[in-house]
Scaffold this active site. Structure first.
Site, PDB file in Angstrom:
ATOM      1  N   ARG A  54     -19.365  -9.053 -33.136  1.00 21.19           N
ATOM      2  CA  ARG A  54     -20.212 -10.112 -33.680  1.00 21.19           C
ATOM      3  C   ARG A  54     -19.466 -10.970 -34.689  1.00 21.19           C
ATOM      4  O   ARG A  54     -19.537 -12.193 -34.664  1.00 21.19           O
ATOM      5  CB  ARG A  54     -21.480  -9.521 -34.306  1.00 21.19           C
ATOM      6  CG  ARG A  54     -22.544  -9.200 -33.266  1.00 21.19           C
ATOM      7  CD  ARG A  54     -23.810  -8.650 -33.905  1.00 21.19           C
ATOM      8  NE  ARG A  54     -23.509  -7.641 -34.902  1.00 21.19           N
ATOM      9  CZ  ARG A  54     -23.760  -7.781 -36.193  1.00 21.19           C
ATOM     10  NH1 ARG A  54     -24.328  -8.863 -36.641  1.00 21.19           N
ATOM     11  NH2 ARG A  54     -23.453  -6.817 -37.031  1.00 21.19           N
ATOM     12  N   THR A  55     -18.715 -10.328 -35.586  1.00 16.72           N
ATOM     13  CA  THR A  55     -17.961 -11.079 -36.588  1.00 16.72           C
ATOM     14  C   THR A  55     -16.921 -11.974 -35.909  1.00 16.72           C
ATOM     15  O   THR A  55     -16.752 -13.140 -36.256  1.00 16.72           O
ATOM     16  CB  THR A  55     -17.260 -10.111 -37.559  1.00 16.72           C
ATOM     17  OG1 THR A  55     -18.247  -9.324 -38.200  1.00 16.72           O
ATOM     18  CG2 THR A  55     -16.452 -10.861 -38.602  1.00 16.72           C
ATOM     19  N   LYS A  83       2.944   0.072 -31.403  1.00 18.02           N
ATOM     20  CA  LYS A  83       4.403   0.125 -31.291  1.00 18.02           C
ATOM     21  C   LYS A  83       5.044   0.217 -32.669  1.00 18.02           C
ATOM     22  O   LYS A  83       6.261   0.135 -32.801  1.00 18.02           O
ATOM     23  CB  LYS A  83       4.927  -1.119 -30.568  1.00 18.02           C
ATOM     24  CG  LYS A  83       4.395  -1.273 -29.157  1.00 18.02           C
ATOM     25  CD  LYS A  83       5.098  -2.421 -28.431  1.00 18.02           C
ATOM     26  CE  LYS A  83       4.374  -2.801 -27.151  1.00 18.02           C
ATOM     27  NZ  LYS A  83       3.629  -4.071 -27.306  1.00 18.02           N
ATOM     28  N   ARG A 105      -9.402  -8.469 -39.516  1.00 21.07           N
ATOM     29  CA  ARG A 105     -10.267  -7.305 -39.677  1.00 21.07           C
ATOM     30  C   ARG A 105      -9.363  -6.081 -39.617  1.00 21.07           C
ATOM     31  O   ARG A 105      -8.549  -5.968 -38.698  1.00 21.07           O
ATOM     32  CB  ARG A 105     -11.273  -7.267 -38.521  1.00 21.07           C
ATOM     33  CG  ARG A 105     -12.097  -6.009 -38.470  1.00 21.07           C
ATOM     34  CD  ARG A 105     -13.283  -6.134 -39.381  1.00 21.07           C
ATOM     35  NE  ARG A 105     -14.287  -5.140 -39.092  1.00 21.07           N
ATOM     36  CZ  ARG A 105     -15.568  -5.301 -39.420  1.00 21.07           C
ATOM     37  NH1 ARG A 105     -15.976  -6.412 -39.997  1.00 21.07           N
ATOM     38  NH2 ARG A 105     -16.431  -4.354 -39.178  1.00 21.07           N
ATOM     39  N   HIS A 133     -16.207  -7.725 -47.375  1.00 24.54           N
ATOM     40  CA  HIS A 133     -16.419  -8.525 -46.173  1.00 24.54           C
ATOM     41  C   HIS A 133     -17.027  -9.826 -46.686  1.00 24.54           C
ATOM     42  O   HIS A 133     -18.221 -10.068 -46.537  1.00 24.54           O
ATOM     43  CB  HIS A 133     -17.362  -7.773 -45.233  1.00 24.54           C
ATOM     44  CG  HIS A 133     -17.464  -8.347 -43.857  1.00 24.54           C
ATOM     45  ND1 HIS A 133     -16.913  -9.562 -43.504  1.00 24.54           N
ATOM     46  CD2 HIS A 133     -18.057  -7.871 -42.745  1.00 24.54           C
ATOM     47  CE1 HIS A 133     -17.177  -9.797 -42.232  1.00 24.54           C
ATOM     48  NE2 HIS A 133     -17.869  -8.787 -41.751  1.00 24.54           N
TER      49      HIS A 133
END
Ligand SMILES: [Zn+2]
Ligand SMILES: [Zn+2]
Length: 448
Positions: A54-55, A83, A105, A133
């Site tokens: 959603r974000t 990696k 994020r 956030h």
């Protein structure tokens, strides 16, 4: 040389800047399709080290509405990170040539601050672990501002799991900063944690008051309600009596789901609050909008979906115009008249000993190659310090001074005079001795 402007924390923005973002967002919301000439040719990169669909969609929709383009790594943990590429290296590559702004994020607290310190383009924090956030908080504030025309002085109920919800903690700080009043209606056993109340007290002069919430009816029936108002205590005492602050009329009810993934053994929410038509029939809640950060479970009954006070779907949709305003501003496509930035925070490097941050998922522990442990002071008396990356409080019993070479009990008054950058935080006395510090009585030099 000044680098690009980032949005790591909501504290990076002044109140005037936040109000300006709201005004922009409202303009964008009037006709979201009319702004494609604002950011043509610019590219936003979504770097998501944990999925949050959603974000991510909200940010990408915002960038496309501004006429820009988007490149997406929806699950970075599957690609370069596996990696072994570091976050610092990734942002230098992605920011240098692939994109003009980075939306990050990451599961580690402090990751966005690290990315910002290495990136040549603006970085937006789209959630760093359980830390911050900021665009979610801005979106929640924006909703209140749209619904009520102001935030200062309104009464907001925070209900449900107030203990483990990061969203709620960030929201509470922001409400206090804007001068809103908070009524805590926690699920029993999931009260607002002491460290949140402490910060509200230290930064905003908020003194918790017992609240008389009888007028909230069944919503607060099984709860010890608390009233938090950003005023000085002497003003409060004029209005309160033994029954506590009388909760009268509420402007918003912000409901949260139980954060079951963070609950410990024995923390049950089988009897969790449930908001429905009956609870919302109270006179005190007649004009209260109902908010929820979504996704919801059962804490808001579906019978509320058609109620005009329920704004939780609108609330999510308003994330797009507010993110358009943030992207446009950080990309330098919107002029700002607001005085910028909040007060700068002093951060000091840890010079001696191990990283004192107790949080194992903090970026200072997960990416040691690029992060030097550092701290900031929360209070001088009593002495309290936070990790400058994840904001967790540092645990210590003794504190040393690098210039005098001796250590003291954390409560020693003489520590108040030690320069902040000379402080060394010790988890116990043994560590102080291991590092070669001496107790004050045997030291050659006296306290400063
Ligand atoms: Zn930390
Ligand atoms: Zn001393």
């Amino acid at each position: 040389m000044s680098g690009p402007r980032h949005l790591v924390s909501i504290d990076d923005l002044s109140l005037a800047e936040i109000r300006e973002l709201f005004e922009r967002a409202q303009e964008f919301a009037r006709d979201p399709r009319a702004w494609a000439s604002l950011c043509p040719g610019l590219i936003s990169a979504s770097l998501f080290y944990e999925p949050s669909t959603r974000t991510r969609l909200s940010f990408e929709s915002a960038m496309l509405r501004l006429g820009g383009g988007v490149v997406t790594a929806a699950d970075m943990s599957q690609s370069s990170a596996s990696k072994g590429e570091s976050l610092a290296d990734t942002v230098r590559v992605v920011g240098g040539s692939y994109s003009d702004i980075i939306v990050l994020r990451h599961p580690s607290e402090g990751a966005a601050r690290l990315a910002a310190s290495y990136s040549s383009v603006p970085v937006i924090n789209a959630g760093d672990g359980s830390h911050e956030h900021p665009t979610q908080t801005l979106c929640d504030l924006y909703n209140l501002w749209v619904e009520h025309g102001r935030i200062e002085g309104i009464d907001v109920v925070l209900a449900g799991d107030l203990r483990y919800s990061r969203t709620i903690h960030s929201f509470a700080y922001a409400l206090a900063r804007f001068g809103a009043n908070i009524i805590c209606v926690p699920q029993a056993g999931f009260e607002m944690p002491e460290y949140v109340l402490q910060r509200l007290r230290e930064e905003f002069g908020v003194e918790p008051q017992r609240a008389d919430a009888t007028r909230l009816g069944s919503l607060a029936a099984a709860s010890d309600a608390m009233y938090l108002t950003p005023q000085k205590p002497h003003q409060l005492s004029l209005f309160t009596d033994a029954r506590g602050w009388q909760v009268d009329r509420v402007d918003a009810v912000y409901m949260t789901r139980p954060q079951t993934e963070r609950h410990g053994a024995g923390e049950s929410t089988s009897e969790y609050l449930r908001l429905g038509k009956r609870a919302m029939a109270e006179e005190s809640l007649r004009d209260a909008v109902v908010m929820h950060p979504l996704p919801r479970r059962d804490e808001i009954s579906e019978e509320m979906d058609g109620d005009p006070r329920s704004i939780y779907f609108k609330q999510a949709a308003r994330g797009v115009p507010i993110r358009m305003a943030i992207l446009g501003t950080l990309l330098g496509r919107l002029d700002s008249n607001a005085e910028s930035g909040a007060a700068p925070v002093q951060r000091y490097p840890v010079k001696i000993g191990d990283n004192p941050c107790p949080n194992s998922t903090c970026i200072s522990h997960t990416e040691t190659r690029h992060v030097s442990p550092s701290y900031q002071l929360a209070s001088r008396s009593p002495l309290r310090a936070h990790c400058a990356w994840c904001s967790q409080e540092l645990p210590f019993t003794h504190v040393a001074c690098t210039s005098t070479g001796h250590y003291h009990l954390a409560s020693a008054p003489c520590l108040r005079r030690v320069r902040p950058d000379h402080l060394v935080f010790m988890r116990d006395e043994g560590q102080a001795r291991e590092l070669g510090f001496e107790p004050p009585q045997r030291a050659a030099r006296t306290c400063p």
